[in-house]
Design a protein around this motif. Structure first.
Motif, PDB file in Angstrom:
ATOM      1  N   VAL A 195       0.878  -1.185   0.000  1.00 36.20           N
ATOM      2  CA  VAL A 195       0.000   0.000   0.000  1.00 36.20           C
ATOM      3  C   VAL A 195       0.907   1.224   0.000  1.00 36.20           C
ATOM      4  CG1 VAL A 195      -1.904   1.169   1.149  1.00 36.20           C
ATOM      5  CG2 VAL A 195      -1.695  -1.325   1.334  1.00 36.20           C
ATOM      6  N   ILE A 196       1.156   1.769  -1.173  1.00 30.97           N
ATOM      7  CA  ILE A 196       2.087   2.875  -1.325  1.00 30.97           C
ATOM      8  C   ILE A 196       1.486   3.901  -2.272  1.00 30.97           C
ATOM      9  CG2 ILE A 196       4.392   3.587  -2.082  1.00 30.97           C
ATOM     10  CD1 ILE A 196       5.364   0.759  -1.488  1.00 30.97           C
ATOM     11  N   GLY A 197       1.330   5.139  -1.780  1.00 27.39           N
ATOM     12  CA  GLY A 197       0.824   6.188  -2.651  1.00 27.39           C
ATOM     13  C   GLY A 197      -0.141   7.114  -1.948  1.00 27.39           C
ATOM     14  N   PRO A 198      -0.727   8.049  -2.702  1.00 27.87           N
ATOM     15  CA  PRO A 198      -1.624   9.043  -2.111  1.00 27.87           C
ATOM     16  C   PRO A 198      -2.934   8.438  -1.647  1.00 27.87           C
ATOM     17  CG  PRO A 198      -1.569   9.259  -4.507  1.00 27.87           C
ATOM     18  CD  PRO A 198      -0.510   8.272  -4.146  1.00 27.87           C
ATOM     19  N   GLY A 199      -3.420   8.946  -0.511  1.00 28.72           N
ATOM     20  CA  GLY A 199      -4.704   8.517   0.018  1.00 28.72           C
ATOM     21  C   GLY A 199      -5.836   9.365  -0.511  1.00 28.72           C
ATOM     22  N   ARG A 200      -6.932   9.413   0.238  1.00 29.78           N
ATOM     23  CA  ARG A 200      -8.122  10.150  -0.197  1.00 29.78           C
ATOM     24  C   ARG A 200      -8.017  11.645   0.069  1.00 29.78           C
ATOM     25  NH1 ARG A 200     -11.579   7.312  -3.567  1.00 29.78           N
ATOM     26  NH2 ARG A 200     -11.437   5.100  -3.023  1.00 29.78           N
ATOM     27  N   GLN A 201      -7.241  12.015   1.065  1.00 28.16           N
ATOM     28  CA  GLN A 201      -7.159  13.411   1.456  1.00 28.16           C
ATOM     29  C   GLN A 201      -5.901  14.062   0.884  1.00 28.16           C
ATOM     30  OE1 GLN A 201      -8.589  14.087   5.718  1.00 28.16           O
ATOM     31  NE2 GLN A 201      -7.881  11.963   5.822  1.00 28.16           N
ATOM     32  N   PRO A 202      -5.960  15.357   0.591  1.00 27.06           N
ATOM     33  CA  PRO A 202      -4.779  16.036   0.059  1.00 27.06           C
ATOM     34  C   PRO A 202      -3.601  15.930   1.019  1.00 27.06           C
ATOM     35  CG  PRO A 202      -6.736  17.426  -0.141  1.00 27.06           C
ATOM     36  CD  PRO A 202      -7.132  16.252   0.707  1.00 27.06           C
ATOM     37  N   GLY A 203      -2.459  15.558   0.486  1.00 25.48           N
ATOM     38  CA  GLY A 203      -1.243  15.507   1.286  1.00 25.48           C
ATOM     39  C   GLY A 203      -1.093  14.302   2.175  1.00 25.48           C
TER      40      GLY A 203
END
Length: 369
Positions: free
Chosen positions: A313-321
């Protein structure tokens, strides 16, 4: 209350957090938060790691291959200790596992089937008649986990990063476009970016931040040190059965490290070995080897944390930043150099390196929601 403004907050100073922080520190001012007295206390500090190309899902294998060069030729000044030492892996199969071994050989790389007689030559302790088929991976190697981890931590400090031990993130919120992490030590770290590298506690950190959980499940893995008696094990390969229900590997030149390859669901905790798992490890090994175990010299346990699909699990989530660096399972050490490069490029908004780009969709945290 002490407030510190940085460019990025990384929560968790195990291998994933250290690699993310060190790579990101080349362009960002980074604060690495750790709840324990020492970095890597849990999974990283208990790992008996070996680099195995044919291990894990497709995304894992991509990152594993992309990390090989770093282990074999780390950057100048990264460490004075070699990070890799050759250690082949020998897969053995009793009669009921022959089909599993054939599938492993067919789907693998740099792996070839060998005869049971050759397997016995390599590991004389194998019990007569146990091995119906065998295969050998020749490009595997032991990894110096502590040297790798400390190398990244030194790199982070050299680049001006902060390592805040005994600073558990107790409250996380986003305000005015910035992430705030209040810690158990009474500090507040503020940054536009926060990275969840909290291992077994990854979903708990996400929940603090209001980020949807991905369903991480910590699983206990047991290790045992035994004396192999009259056998000289220093030059042995790692040996496992094709179905991965036990394995042994040389340890400290004259000992054997043994595991039942257990994956017992657990809550996030300071994992401890269970006597039954230790007994199971010995029993499974003795079905395949004529090694008498007079006593257990040392036993321990650690947590390997998996996402529901067992990919990382690597990378951007649902929220900015908000970024994830979790779900490393049993592959976190061998994928660390490439994973650290990847998360840093994602946070910078740069294209991923060509050797890891294919894995990016498989790693996307948003695939679970």
């Amino acid at each position: 209350m002490d407030t510190q403004r940085v460019d990025a907050i990384v929560v968790g100073a195990g291998m994933s957090g250290a690699t993310a922080a060190a790579n990101l520190a080349e362009t960002h001012k980074v604060a690495l938060l750790e709840m324990e007295d020492s970095a890597g206390y849990h999974t990283t500090g208990r790992s008996a790691a070996i680099w195995i190309r044919n291990y894990g899902a497709t995304d894992v294998r991509i990152l594993t291959a992309a990390s090989k060069e770093f282990f074999q030729a780390p950057p100048e000044g990264f460490t004075e200790t070699p990070l890799a030492s050759d250690r082949p892996v020998m897969h053995i199969a009793p009669a009921d596992q022959v089909h599993v071994l054939h599938d492993l050989v067919k789907g693998g790389a740099v792996i070839e089937e060998i005869s049971p007689a050759r397997a016995k030559e390599l590991v004389p302790a194998l019990r007569d008649g146990y091995v119906a088929a065998a295969a050998l991976e020749t490009d595997c190697f032991d990894m110096e986990v502590a040297a790798l981890h400390q190398g990244y931590l030194r790199r982070l400090k050299h680049l001006g990063g902060t390592i805040a031990l005994r600073n558990r993130a107790s409250r996380i919120w986003r305000e005015a476009g910035l992430w705030h992490a209040e810690t158990s030590a009474g500090a507040v770290f503020v940054a536009p970016v926060i990275v969840d590298a909290a291992g077994a506690w990854g979903d708990e950190v996400a929940a603090l931040a209001g980020e949807p959980k991905v369903g991480l499940q910590p699983k206990r893995r047991t290790g045992v040190i035994i004396d192999p008696g009259p056998f000289d094990v220093h030059g042995w390969p790692l040996v496992d059965d094709a179905s991965h229900t036990w394995y042994v590997r040389p340890e400290a030149r004259s000992k054997l490290m043994l595991s039942p390859a257990d994956e017992t669901d657990s809550e996030p905790c300071d994992a401890q070995p269970d006597e039954l798992d230790v007994a199971i490890a010995v029993d499974r090994m003795q079905q395949g080897m004529i090694i008498e175990v007079k006593r257990i010299e040392h036993s321990w346990a650690g947590l390997r944390t998996f996402a529901p699909d067992r990919s990382l699990v690597i990378g951007p989530g649902r929220q900015p930043g908000f970024f994830w660096m979790c779900g490393q399972g049993g592959y976190g050490i061998q994928t660390a150099p490439a994973a650290g490069r990847l998360i840093a490029s994602q946070i910078r908004g740069a294209a991923p390196d060509a050797d890891v780009a294919e894995a990016v969709p498989m790693l996307d945290p948003k695939r679970f929601n």
